[in-house]
Design a protein around this motif. Structure first.
Motif, PDB file in Angstrom:
ATOM      1  N   ASP A 189     -30.458 -22.656   8.929  1.00 29.79           N
ATOM      2  CA  ASP A 189     -29.552 -23.884   8.955  1.00 29.79           C
ATOM      3  C   ASP A 189     -28.121 -23.146   8.574  1.00 29.79           C
ATOM      4  OD1 ASP A 189     -31.619 -25.630   9.411  1.00 29.79           O
ATOM      5  OD2 ASP A 189     -31.111 -26.659   7.807  1.00 29.79           O
ATOM      6  N   PHE A 190     -27.009 -23.611   9.424  1.00 33.07           N
ATOM      7  CA  PHE A 190     -25.777 -23.078   8.935  1.00 33.07           C
ATOM      8  C   PHE A 190     -25.324 -24.047   8.036  1.00 33.07           C
ATOM      9  CE2 PHE A 190     -23.624 -20.757  12.887  1.00 33.07           C
ATOM     10  CZ  PHE A 190     -25.050 -20.197  13.271  1.00 33.07           C
ATOM     11  N   GLU A 191     -24.955 -23.444   6.891  1.00 34.11           N
ATOM     12  CA  GLU A 191     -24.480 -24.102   5.605  1.00 34.11           C
ATOM     13  C   GLU A 191     -22.733 -23.865   5.375  1.00 34.11           C
ATOM     14  OE1 GLU A 191     -26.842 -25.467   4.110  1.00 34.11           O
ATOM     15  OE2 GLU A 191     -28.660 -24.466   4.842  1.00 34.11           O
ATOM     16  N   ILE A 192     -22.327 -24.941   5.466  1.00 39.41           N
ATOM     17  CA  ILE A 192     -20.843 -25.055   5.773  1.00 39.41           C
ATOM     18  C   ILE A 192     -20.081 -25.812   5.149  1.00 39.41           C
ATOM     19  CG2 ILE A 192     -18.851 -25.517   7.698  1.00 39.41           C
ATOM     20  CD1 ILE A 192     -20.951 -25.437   9.902  1.00 39.41           C
ATOM     21  N   VAL A 193     -19.222 -25.263   3.954  1.00 41.40           N
ATOM     22  CA  VAL A 193     -18.527 -25.822   3.083  1.00 41.40           C
ATOM     23  C   VAL A 193     -16.887 -26.093   3.371  1.00 41.40           C
ATOM     24  CG1 VAL A 193     -17.653 -25.761   0.601  1.00 41.40           C
ATOM     25  CG2 VAL A 193     -20.026 -24.821   1.298  1.00 41.40           C
ATOM     26  N   ILE A 194     -16.648 -27.259   3.347  1.00 41.28           N
ATOM     27  CA  ILE A 194     -15.217 -27.535   4.044  1.00 41.28           C
ATOM     28  C   ILE A 194     -14.530 -28.376   2.556  1.00 41.28           C
ATOM     29  CG2 ILE A 194     -13.691 -28.894   5.679  1.00 41.28           C
ATOM     30  CD1 ILE A 194     -15.848 -28.567   7.551  1.00 41.28           C
ATOM     31  N   PRO A 195     -13.671 -27.414   1.927  1.00 41.73           N
ATOM     32  CA  PRO A 195     -13.215 -28.270   0.666  1.00 41.73           C
ATOM     33  C   PRO A 195     -12.057 -29.148   1.148  1.00 41.73           C
ATOM     34  CG  PRO A 195     -12.618 -25.812   0.938  1.00 41.73           C
ATOM     35  CD  PRO A 195     -13.472 -26.067   2.211  1.00 41.73           C
ATOM     36  N   LYS A 196     -11.620 -29.909   0.215  1.00 46.91           N
ATOM     37  CA  LYS A 196     -10.373 -30.683   0.580  1.00 46.91           C
ATOM     38  C   LYS A 196      -9.033 -29.905   0.275  1.00 46.91           C
ATOM     39  CE  LYS A 196     -10.838 -35.523   0.026  1.00 46.91           C
ATOM     40  NZ  LYS A 196     -11.807 -36.112  -0.625  1.00 46.91           N
ATOM     41  N   THR A 197      -8.777 -29.113  -0.549  1.00 48.29           N
ATOM     42  CA  THR A 197      -7.757 -28.421  -0.630  1.00 48.29           C
ATOM     43  C   THR A 197      -7.467 -27.118  -0.560  1.00 48.29           C
ATOM     44  OG1 THR A 197      -8.548 -28.262  -2.987  1.00 48.29           O
ATOM     45  CG2 THR A 197      -7.043 -29.777  -2.885  1.00 48.29           C
ATOM     46  N   ASP A 198      -8.441 -26.428  -0.406  1.00 46.88           N
ATOM     47  CA  ASP A 198      -8.174 -24.861  -0.060  1.00 46.88           C
ATOM     48  C   ASP A 198      -8.090 -24.798   1.439  1.00 46.88           C
ATOM     49  OD1 ASP A 198      -8.996 -23.690  -2.561  1.00 46.88           O
ATOM     50  OD2 ASP A 198     -10.981 -23.731  -2.103  1.00 46.88           O
ATOM     51  N   PRO A 199      -7.313 -23.794   1.885  1.00 45.41           N
ATOM     52  CA  PRO A 199      -6.891 -23.970   3.161  1.00 45.41           C
ATOM     53  C   PRO A 199      -7.964 -22.981   3.948  1.00 45.41           C
ATOM     54  CG  PRO A 199      -5.389 -22.465   1.942  1.00 45.41           C
ATOM     55  CD  PRO A 199      -6.519 -23.001   0.893  1.00 45.41           C
ATOM     56  N   PHE A 200      -9.059 -22.754   3.684  1.00 42.49           N
ATOM     57  CA  PHE A 200     -10.048 -22.137   4.182  1.00 42.49           C
ATOM     58  C   PHE A 200     -11.483 -22.878   3.928  1.00 42.49           C
ATOM     59  CE2 PHE A 200      -9.559 -20.478   0.003  1.00 42.49           C
ATOM     60  CZ  PHE A 200     -10.966 -20.561  -0.639  1.00 42.49           C
ATOM     61  N   TYR A 201     -12.541 -22.381   5.017  1.00 38.43           N
ATOM     62  CA  TYR A 201     -13.661 -22.934   4.855  1.00 38.43           C
ATOM     63  C   TYR A 201     -14.814 -21.829   5.113  1.00 38.43           C
ATOM     64  CZ  TYR A 201     -14.077 -23.350   9.927  1.00 38.43           C
ATOM     65  OH  TYR A 201     -14.200 -23.044  11.358  1.00 38.43           O
ATOM     66  N   ALA A 202     -16.013 -22.210   4.494  1.00 39.25           N
ATOM     67  CA  ALA A 202     -16.962 -21.010   4.582  1.00 39.25           C
ATOM     68  C   ALA A 202     -18.199 -21.365   5.326  1.00 39.25           C
ATOM     69  CB  ALA A 202     -17.190 -20.688   3.080  1.00 39.25           C
ATOM     70  N   ILE A 203     -18.792 -20.508   5.999  1.00 36.56           N
ATOM     71  CA  ILE A 203     -20.156 -20.774   6.562  1.00 36.56           C
ATOM     72  C   ILE A 203     -21.141 -19.617   6.242  1.00 36.56           C
ATOM     73  CG2 ILE A 203     -21.237 -20.900   9.087  1.00 36.56           C
ATOM     74  CD1 ILE A 203     -18.381 -21.116  10.228  1.00 36.56           C
ATOM     75  N   TYR A 204     -22.118 -19.952   5.815  1.00 40.23           N
ATOM     76  CA  TYR A 204     -23.374 -19.145   5.399  1.00 40.23           C
ATOM     77  C   TYR A 204     -24.437 -19.319   6.417  1.00 40.23           C
ATOM     78  CZ  TYR A 204     -20.795 -19.748   0.977  1.00 40.23           C
ATOM     79  OH  TYR A 204     -19.726 -19.643   0.133  1.00 40.23           O
ATOM     80  N   MET A 205     -25.031 -18.097   6.749  1.00 36.87           N
ATOM     81  CA  MET A 205     -25.977 -18.089   7.844  1.00 36.87           C
ATOM     82  C   MET A 205     -27.200 -17.373   7.373  1.00 36.87           C
ATOM     83  SD  MET A 205     -23.226 -17.730  10.918  1.00 36.87           S
ATOM     84  CE  MET A 205     -22.141 -17.160   9.830  1.00 36.87           C
ATOM     85  N   PRO A 206     -28.203 -18.019   6.908  1.00 37.68           N
ATOM     86  CA  PRO A 206     -29.399 -17.040   6.561  1.00 37.68           C
ATOM     87  C   PRO A 206     -30.068 -16.212   7.720  1.00 37.68           C
ATOM     88  CG  PRO A 206     -29.652 -19.297   5.850  1.00 37.68           C
ATOM     89  CD  PRO A 206     -28.407 -19.337   6.741  1.00 37.68           C
ATOM     90  N   LEU A 207     -30.274 -15.036   7.617  1.00 38.46           N
ATOM     91  CA  LEU A 207     -30.715 -13.986   8.482  1.00 38.46           C
ATOM     92  C   LEU A 207     -32.023 -13.679   8.235  1.00 38.46           C
ATOM     93  CD1 LEU A 207     -27.763 -11.527   9.248  1.00 38.46           C
ATOM     94  CD2 LEU A 207     -28.282 -13.652  10.548  1.00 38.46           C
ATOM     95  N   PRO A 208     -33.019 -13.061   9.126  1.00 41.68           N
ATOM     96  CA  PRO A 208     -34.006 -12.351   8.681  1.00 41.68           C
ATOM     97  C   PRO A 208     -33.922 -11.273   7.766  1.00 41.68           C
ATOM     98  CG  PRO A 208     -33.975 -12.193  11.120  1.00 41.68           C
ATOM     99  CD  PRO A 208     -32.812 -12.665  10.489  1.00 41.68           C
ATOM    100  N   GLY A 209     -34.967 -11.152   6.728  1.00 43.48           N
ATOM    101  CA  GLY A 209     -35.091 -10.095   5.696  1.00 43.48           C
ATOM    102  C   GLY A 209     -34.135 -10.587   4.553  1.00 43.48           C
ATOM    103  N   ASN A 210     -34.180 -11.939   4.205  1.00 41.36           N
ATOM    104  CA  ASN A 210     -33.376 -12.580   3.090  1.00 41.36           C
ATOM    105  C   ASN A 210     -31.891 -12.305   2.929  1.00 41.36           C
ATOM    106  OD1 ASN A 210     -36.016 -13.964   2.587  1.00 41.36           O
ATOM    107  ND2 ASN A 210     -36.680 -11.924   1.457  1.00 41.36           N
ATOM    108  N   ARG A 211     -31.470 -11.832   4.316  1.00 43.62           N
ATOM    109  CA  ARG A 211     -30.014 -11.441   3.908  1.00 43.62           C
ATOM    110  C   ARG A 211     -29.213 -12.832   4.483  1.00 43.62           C
ATOM    111  NH1 ARG A 211     -29.324  -7.626   8.244  1.00 43.62           N
ATOM    112  NH2 ARG A 211     -30.998  -8.655   9.283  1.00 43.62           N
ATOM    113  N   VAL A 212     -27.950 -12.749   3.947  1.00 44.70           N
ATOM    114  CA  VAL A 212     -26.913 -13.991   4.263  1.00 44.70           C
ATOM    115  C   VAL A 212     -25.924 -13.442   5.204  1.00 44.70           C
ATOM    116  CG1 VAL A 212     -25.616 -16.037   3.660  1.00 44.70           C
ATOM    117  CG2 VAL A 212     -27.797 -15.421   2.517  1.00 44.70           C
ATOM    118  N   SER A 213     -25.400 -13.923   6.419  1.00 44.01           N
ATOM    119  CA  SER A 213     -24.142 -13.482   7.046  1.00 44.01           C
ATOM    120  C   SER A 213     -23.339 -14.631   6.766  1.00 44.01           C
ATOM    121  CB  SER A 213     -24.570 -13.755   8.482  1.00 44.01           C
ATOM    122  OG  SER A 213     -23.455 -13.594   9.203  1.00 44.01           O
TER     123      SER A 213
END
Ligand SMILES: Cc1cc2nc3c(=O)[nH]c(=O)nc-3n(C[C@H](O)[C@H](O)[C@H](O)COP(=O)(O)OP(=O)(O)OC[C@H]3O[C@@H](n4cnc5c(N)ncnc54)[C@H](O)[C@@H]3O)c2cc1C
Length: 425
Positions: A189-213
């Motif tokens: 699942d892509f986990e996407i954080v869209i904050p109200k005030t920060d001018p940026f958003y973040a996307i987290y993508m779990p990969l094989p091998g317990n790593r996170v892109s």
């Protein structure tokens, strides 16, 4: 693709001395996976990727603000969208490529082409040059210099690439799966954080091998974006420290903050890049042709760029393999057909990627309302329809055994074989 034909000889010129293990991931979908299956690469890709199930959206307090479900992708296109890290992507492709076909450390600086051949400075003469050398393509720069000298360069093509987003990307080292349910899932699942005030958003993508892109996308005011700054557009870890410090306070769905994930990412796997966007109008001249980001640079929000580049390659390869002779007349016919068919698709993708990106990145009251509607009130039929549009082109290489079309609705029919079908008629 050329490797699987018997009548096209080729060589790949790569400017870097080796494929670098840059920190980022790549999504492939049912538009390009049938070709990967034809090339015998599907199992390799499946082994190093995770299928994407859905996008989960959160606010800055990591409370859910909506879900976009992609679980209908396998039914529509016959394959799930998959996510894998870039080095894994290159490794799968390189596995089947004879070593002598790729020349590393060969930076293309200039090209000469005439009625009979095309020559890049650093290689032997050949029938054509395909510029698949990315957003700041040297092949394009050369071609456009020639076109400008002949008064044939459009005003739009004369304009440099511009950008209005910076992007920080990385791939973490393995995290402890017992701490994070998201890592224990078979799907991603892509986990996407869209904050109200920060001018940026973040996307987290779990990969094989317990790593996170992960990727952080930061809106840059137009005035600050230095159009055409080639240095910053290169993938490089150096420029990333300031942006890492700027974004690290943001809470993350992996408990703690984005800074915690950044700290678990090897420094050499963090890169800061610019997200440019541009559709170039001239794709070919004489014996030189462009492909992928070199002629259509889309923002990555919708995961379309690599899929488009692969399908450009399929289209060109299907035409070139049938060419009766490499006369300039035939080459021009091939390039005209390629441009006519692929440019419309690329333009559509550019618009879609821009709209999807705006939903995620725009700030302010109206954007909040649009986002809320998009994330919560879009009916299933509309999501399905939009995915069916995205996956309608699933072209295959006509000279290899066809893999069955497992999608519903069926893909657009294969393009006619220009030279062969014309002869039959
Ligand atoms: C953060 C991010 C995430 C993305 N995620 C996705 C995704 O999920 N799905 C998707 O489909 N797309 C995605 N994309 C887009 C995708 O990466 C690009 O569209 C795709 O890589 C374009 O391929 P290309 O071959 O045209 O160019 P590139 O991948 O840029 O390759 C160009 C190659 O040419 C070489 N080169 C450059 N100049 C020269 C020269 N002068 N001489 C010789 N060699 C040279 C380069 O070293 C490089 O190897 C993403 C992009 C970004 C930035």
């Amino acid at each position: 693709m050329f490797e699987r034909t018997s009548n096209i000889d080729y060589v790949i010129l790569e400017k870097t001395s080796s494929v670098k293990a840059l920190g980022s991931s790549l999504g492939l979908d049912a538009s390009s996976l049938p070709v990967m299956e034809q090339l015998g690469l599907l199992n390799d890709f499946n082994a190093v990727s995770k299928p994407v199930r859905q996008f989960n959206f959160y606010n800055e307090a990591i409370e859910s603000i909506g879900v976009v479900d992609f679980s209908c992708m396998p039914e529509i296109g016959g394959y799930p969208a998959i996510i894998l890290d870039r080095p894994a992507f290159y490794n799968v492709l390189l596995k089947k490529l004879p070593k002598e076909k790729i020349l590393y450390g060969k930076k293309v600086s200039s090209i000469e082409h005439d009625e009979h051949s095309a020559t890049v400075k650093c290689a032997d003469g050949s029938d054509i040059v395909i510029g698949a050398d990315g957003a700041y393509s040297a092949v394009r720069t050369n071609m456009y210099k020639d076109l400008a000298a002949r008064g044939k360069l459009s005003a739009s093509d004369a304009h440099p690439l511009s950008y209005d987003q910076n992007c920080l990307v990385g791939v973490s080292e393995p995290l402890d799966p017992s701490d994070h349910e998201m890592l224990r899932r078979e799907t991603c699942d892509f986990e996407i954080v869209i904050p109200k005030t920060d001018p940026f958003y973040a996307i987290y993508m779990p990969l094989p091998g317990n790593r996170v892109s992960w990727a952080v996308i930061h809106n840059v005011p137009r005035a600050e974006a230095m159009a055409g700054d080639t240095k910053l557009s290169e993938w490089h870890p150096d420029a990333s420290v300031d942006m890492s410090n700027f974004v690290r306070h943001q809470p993350s769905p992996f408990k703690g903050t984005l800074g915690d994930i950044i700290d678990k990412t090897p420094k050499e796997l963090i890169s800061k890049i610019q997200l440019e966007e541009k559709f170039f109008e001239s794709w070919y001249d004489g014996r030189v042709v462009l492909l992928g980001d070199a002629c259509h640079k889309v923002v990555p929000s919708a995961g379309l760029g690599a899929n488009l580049a692969i399908l450009d390659g399929v289209h060109l390869c299907n035409l070139l393999v049938d060419i009766p002779s490499t006369s300039l007349e035939n080459i021009t016919k091939v390039f005209e057909n390629y441009y006519e068919k692929r440019s419309k698709i690329a333009q559509g993708a550019l618009t879609n990627a821009r709209q999807f990106g705006k939903v995620m990145s725009d700030r302010g009251f109206i954007s909040e309302v649009v986002r809320k509607l998009f994330l919560n009130y879009i009916p299933d039929w509309m999501t399905r329809w939009s995915n069916a549009q995205r996956l309608q082109y699933r072209s295959q290489l006509h000279f290899l055994p066809q893999v069955p079309d497992r999608g519903n609705p069926k893909a657009q029919p294969q393009e006619p074989r220009m030279f062969v079908d014309a002869q039959v008629a």
